[in-house]
Scaffold this motif. Sequence first.
Motif, short mmCIF file in Angstrom:
data_model
loop_
_atom_site.label_atom_id
_atom_site.label_comp_id
_atom_site.label_asym_id
_atom_site.label_seq_id
_atom_site.Cartn_x
_atom_site.Cartn_y
_atom_site.Cartn_z
N ASN A 1 -10.91 14.80 -6.62
CA ASN A 1 -9.54 14.60 -6.15
C ASN A 1 -8.57 15.69 -6.63
N VAL A 2 -8.91 16.38 -7.70
CA VAL A 2 -8.03 17.44 -8.19
C VAL A 2 -7.92 18.58 -7.18
N PRO B 1 0.80 -1.23 0.00
CA PRO B 1 0.00 0.00 0.00
C PRO B 1 0.83 1.28 0.00
N LEU B 2 2.11 1.17 0.35
CA LEU B 2 2.99 2.33 0.35
C LEU B 2 3.65 2.56 -1.01
N GLN C 1 -3.79 9.17 -8.42
CA GLN C 1 -3.75 8.34 -7.22
C GLN C 1 -5.08 8.41 -6.49
N LEU C 2 -5.56 7.26 -6.02
CA LEU C 2 -6.81 7.22 -5.28
C LEU C 2 -6.59 7.70 -3.86
N ARG C 3 -7.68 7.98 -3.15
CA ARG C 3 -7.56 8.59 -1.82
C ARG C 3 -7.00 7.65 -0.77
N HIS C 4 -7.07 6.36 -1.04
CA HIS C 4 -6.56 5.40 -0.05
C HIS C 4 -6.00 4.20 -0.79
#
Length: 501
Positions: free
Chosen positions: A430-431, A153-154, A440-443
């Motif tokens: 997200n912008v 995830p990192l 990139q997604l929020r999580h």
Amino acid sequence: MKRRQRKPKKENQMLLTLTNTQPPATDLGFLLYKHPQNVRQYPLSFGIAHVFYPEADEARCTVCLLVDVDPIDLVRGKATAIGGGLLGQYVNDRPYAASSFLSVALGRVFATALSGRCADHPELVSRPLPLVAHLPVVAARADEGFVTALFEPLGYHIEMQRLPLDAHFPDWGHSPYVALTLSGTVTVKTLLSHLYVLLPVLDNAKHYWVGQDELEKLLRHGADWLAGHPEKARIARRYLRHKWSLAREALARLEVVEDEVPESVTETAATTETAATDSEMASITVEEAAVEAPLSLNETRIRTVLAELAAAGVQTVVDLGCGDGKLLSRLLKEKYLTRLVGLDVSVRALEIAADRLQLERLPPRVRERIQLLHGGLTYRDARIEGFDAATAIEVIEHLDENRLAAFERVLFQCARPGVVIVTTPNVEYNVNYPFLPTGQLRHPDHRFEWTRAEFESWGQRVAAIFGYAVRFEPVGTVDPTVGPPTQMAVFTRDVEQGGEA
């Protein structure tokens, strides 16, 4: 008689190499405050740390941190054993495998880099570099997928090999150790902070006392990434040696997370400084809270859901994917709700929810109104059937898209509540997050994030198939171009149509 030269005990040494391939690669030396032509030694309470560069040119630069551990020094003058028991004082893996000892060495040797300072070239600190970290032997006392769950995830590419107990006796099976290589384009500070926190987490042990100062270290070194990590609860628990009170405090202080991406950088600071606990919030009116502190997106979302449930006149609610119980804790305060159930696939999340709700201390008449259940969202479960309403708040984006059809059948066909409330991020918004890289997604655990059109298309299709009406509502501040940060669908069962059998 010629005296035999004593060879170093290589098996008593922990090793980490860090390689940069971005020209000029020797910039790594500036960031680490270690000149490539020098060999440095640093005394530690349990041995000596050596830093040197096996290679250093324009195209490729590698720094080596070698920690020479004295196993006798580990226990000399100490009343308690590291590994437990008298034999464990002298027979253990601490001198051989990367663990909390290497983490301590990182903090001692690379303290300046960990703090994000570089006096000679400050512009390098925030520059992502193509870095490769290699650890020949890492203690990994966990399930087989835990290493991947920590580092993937990192954003790292992971190469891992489980090491045998004894290479000469393969039938003995695998050891709890792995050879690990991590590759990624990150800043040096970021990579070092990940290793500093996660090496002891993998080992699930520390060689020193853990107290409040360790909690502060965890929050300091995890400030930029831990709040959004899907394994944050497990990381906190293992880093703090399973001291539940410390782990709970750490998680509470990390609550501006994942689904609470701030509506602006300014709001992040304000929300962090003015955040209140659930008990404090109970004594503050809605109007006062609105004036005294900017609402986080999560708080706005919870209030919107509460308003929808109240308007629908429901009495029983099941919260699907209830997580650590934020919504449930607020629902429990609504006296018109006679029965509440929270369902989640994560046992640890349910434990945190139980603590948040203080289930063991609730009065009997309140306690009998709420129940926490362990279960998945893509399998029929009779325990979630027969409710007036179901909520799935920031849940569907965590499901693989090929499992959505199963989730739809479980919820809309089998459980079939009168009202269903679903919220999910609006990817178009997200912008507006300057700290979120494009695309990139929020999580990291989000499998997808939908546009408004995609979410409405999904909602309308589900409503038509299963006999529901649906309307869509914004949650949070609406941007005139890209819409709200969160989008919500409210499904109400069409009793005349009846829906699919």
